[in-house]
Write an enzyme that holds these catalytic residues in place. Sequence first.
Site, PDB file in Angstrom:
ATOM      1  N   ASN A   1       5.578 -61.237  42.557  1.00 11.00           N
ATOM      2  CA  ASN A   1       5.129 -59.844  42.641  1.00 11.00           C
ATOM      3  C   ASN A   1       6.318 -59.011  43.148  1.00 11.00           C
ATOM      4  OD1 ASN A   1       4.203 -57.425  43.940  1.00 11.00           O
ATOM      5  ND2 ASN A   1       2.119 -58.226  43.864  1.00 11.00           N
TER       6      ASN A   1
ATOM      7  N   ARG B   1      15.084 -44.448  48.638  1.00  9.66           N
ATOM      8  CA  ARG B   1      16.274 -43.602  48.514  1.00  9.66           C
ATOM      9  C   ARG B   1      16.311 -42.737  47.252  1.00  9.66           C
ATOM     10  NH1 ARG B   1      20.981 -44.333  51.718  1.00  9.66           N
ATOM     11  NH2 ARG B   1      20.118 -44.530  53.797  1.00  9.66           N
TER      12      ARG B   1
ATOM     13  N   HIS C   1       1.721 -54.155  40.554  1.00  9.69           N
ATOM     14  CA  HIS C   1       0.440 -53.543  40.938  1.00  9.69           C
ATOM     15  C   HIS C   1       0.646 -52.028  41.002  1.00  9.69           C
ATOM     16  CE1 HIS C   1      -3.303 -54.019  43.733  1.00  9.69           C
ATOM     17  NE2 HIS C   1      -3.328 -52.868  43.107  1.00  9.69           N
TER      18      HIS C   1
ATOM     19  N   ARG D   1      -0.186 -48.442  41.555  1.00  7.57           N
ATOM     20  CA  ARG D   1      -1.287 -47.750  42.238  1.00  7.57           C
ATOM     21  C   ARG D   1      -1.286 -46.282  41.823  1.00  7.57           C
ATOM     22  NH1 ARG D   1      -3.488 -50.793  46.486  1.00  7.57           N
ATOM     23  NH2 ARG D   1      -2.326 -52.710  46.848  1.00  7.57           N
TER      24      ARG D   1
ATOM     25  N   HIS E   1       4.849 -47.591  44.992  1.00 10.49           N
ATOM     26  CA  HIS E   1       5.905 -48.598  44.729  1.00 10.49           C
ATOM     27  C   HIS E   1       6.161 -48.678  43.226  1.00 10.49           C
ATOM     28  CE1 HIS E   1       2.376 -51.232  44.612  1.00 10.49           C
ATOM     29  NE2 HIS E   1       2.208 -51.135  45.914  1.00 10.49           N
TER      30      HIS E   1
ATOM     31  N   GLU F   1      -1.799 -55.985  37.846  1.00  7.60           N
ATOM     32  CA  GLU F   1      -3.032 -55.971  38.623  1.00  7.60           C
ATOM     33  C   GLU F   1      -3.316 -54.557  39.092  1.00  7.60           C
ATOM     34  OE1 GLU F   1      -1.828 -58.897  41.592  1.00  7.60           O
ATOM     35  OE2 GLU F   1      -1.248 -57.277  42.918  1.00  7.60           O
TER      36      GLU F   1
ATOM     37  N   THR G   1      -2.967 -52.426  51.234  1.00  7.76           N
ATOM     38  CA  THR G   1      -2.845 -53.565  50.325  1.00  7.76           C
ATOM     39  C   THR G   1      -4.246 -54.117  50.079  1.00  7.76           C
ATOM     40  OG1 THR G   1      -1.757 -55.693  49.971  1.00  7.76           O
ATOM     41  CG2 THR G   1      -2.432 -55.208  52.220  1.00  7.76           C
TER      42      THR G   1
ATOM     43  N   HIS H   1      -2.202 -63.654  47.975  1.00  3.06           N
ATOM     44  CA  HIS H   1      -2.165 -62.777  49.146  1.00  3.06           C
ATOM     45  C   HIS H   1      -1.723 -63.542  50.372  1.00  3.06           C
ATOM     46  CE1 HIS H   1      -2.597 -58.893  50.923  1.00  3.06           C
ATOM     47  NE2 HIS H   1      -2.865 -58.459  49.719  1.00  3.06           N
TER      48      HIS H   1
ATOM     49  N   GLY I   1       4.347 -61.977  46.691  1.00  2.03           N
ATOM     50  CA  GLY I   1       5.288 -60.878  46.803  1.00  2.03           C
ATOM     51  C   GLY I   1       5.894 -60.733  48.183  1.00  2.03           C
TER      52      GLY I   1
HETATM   53  N1  PXP Z   1      -2.775 -60.654  44.483  1.00  2.37           N
HETATM   54  C1  PXP Z   1      -3.224 -59.389  44.585  1.00  2.37           C
HETATM   55  C2  PXP Z   1      -4.470 -59.016  43.873  1.00  2.37           C
HETATM   56  C3  PXP Z   1      -2.535 -58.432  45.342  1.00  2.37           C
HETATM   57  O1  PXP Z   1      -2.996 -57.180  45.433  1.00  2.37           O
HETATM   58  C4  PXP Z   1      -1.332 -58.807  45.986  1.00  2.37           C
HETATM   59  C5  PXP Z   1      -0.555 -57.784  46.749  1.00  2.37           C
HETATM   60  O2  PXP Z   1      -0.068 -56.814  45.874  1.00  2.37           O
HETATM   61  C6  PXP Z   1      -0.897 -60.142  45.842  1.00  2.37           C
HETATM   62  C7  PXP Z   1      -1.642 -61.037  45.102  1.00  2.37           C
HETATM   63  C8  PXP Z   1       0.356 -60.633  46.493  1.00  2.37           C
HETATM   64  O3  PXP Z   1       0.217 -60.617  47.892  1.00  2.37           O
HETATM   65  P1  PXP Z   1       1.471 -60.804  48.807  1.00  2.37           P
HETATM   66  O4  PXP Z   1       2.364 -59.609  48.583  1.00  2.37           O
HETATM   67  O5  PXP Z   1       0.907 -60.846  50.187  1.00  2.37           O
HETATM   68  O6  PXP Z   1       2.154 -62.084  48.406  1.00  2.37           O
END
Ligand code: PXP
Length: 239
Positions: A8, A19, A44, A46, A51, A71, A101, A192, A215
């Site tokens: 991620n 910056r 992801h 948003r 980001h 996602e 998050t 996550h 990520g």
């Molecule tokens: N899965 C989902 C659905 C998420 O929203 C995130 C964070 O963007 C991740 C995985 C990855 O989580 P982490 O950044 O804590 O590794």
Amino acid sequence: MKTKLSVNINKIATLRNARGGNLPDLVQVAKDCEKFGAEGITVHPRPDERHIRFVDVYDLKKIVTTEFNIEGFPDEKFLQLIEAIHPEQTTLVPDAAHVLTSSEGWDIEKNFEFLKTIVQRLKLTQTRVSIFVNPEIKQAEWAKKVGADRIEIYTGDYAHQFSTADKSELIKPYTACALAAEQVGLGVNAGHDLNLENLNFFKEQVVPLHEVSIGHALISDALYFGLQNTIHQYLQCLK
Ligand code: PXP
């Protein structure tokens, strides 16, 4: 079984946006993650584009050669993005627009009609649809009913308790949820707060596990170990 590592890259975009220029170069980082062994790239976008920007997704689509996983919360703008990009995988996340998050999965039963309509629409784009859920057997069953291909199990609670809890108890809901998904014919992703400490145990215990998306910890580790070395270490945890 093989578990793919999807990196991620949201945090790379966060750093770039600090910056206003193009350093670090998000597209180059995605290419390098793949060169160093990543088997997927996750973003992801948003609504506030704090980001990943929507334009980044178009740029990344041109260069990602592994699996592109997008996602996000399925509002109309997100759905139109998926229809334009045709990523290999779309992961539906129940985030409100302002949250820092993702911190929980869908209650699929409660959102059944909403999700069913969205899954049906996304299926027309040939994307694989994964639904972000808490580690509960019933969510795997509802994900099947709603027409998804996979679930992504939210691992935040696992990660937060990993160093203090009884690990054999801690992992139980995750193994049960993955098994329930397999029994109804769904694939299993997870993500996550997975990191170099907690990933290997999760991989050993949770079967099936098709993919993890990581990520925050991975990009943070790369500050110390370098991106190539860090990706290799995460791949080792998944062997
Ligand atoms: N899965 C989902 C659905 C998420 O929203 C995130 C964070 O963007 C991740 C995985 C990855 O989580 P982490 O950044 O804590 O590794």
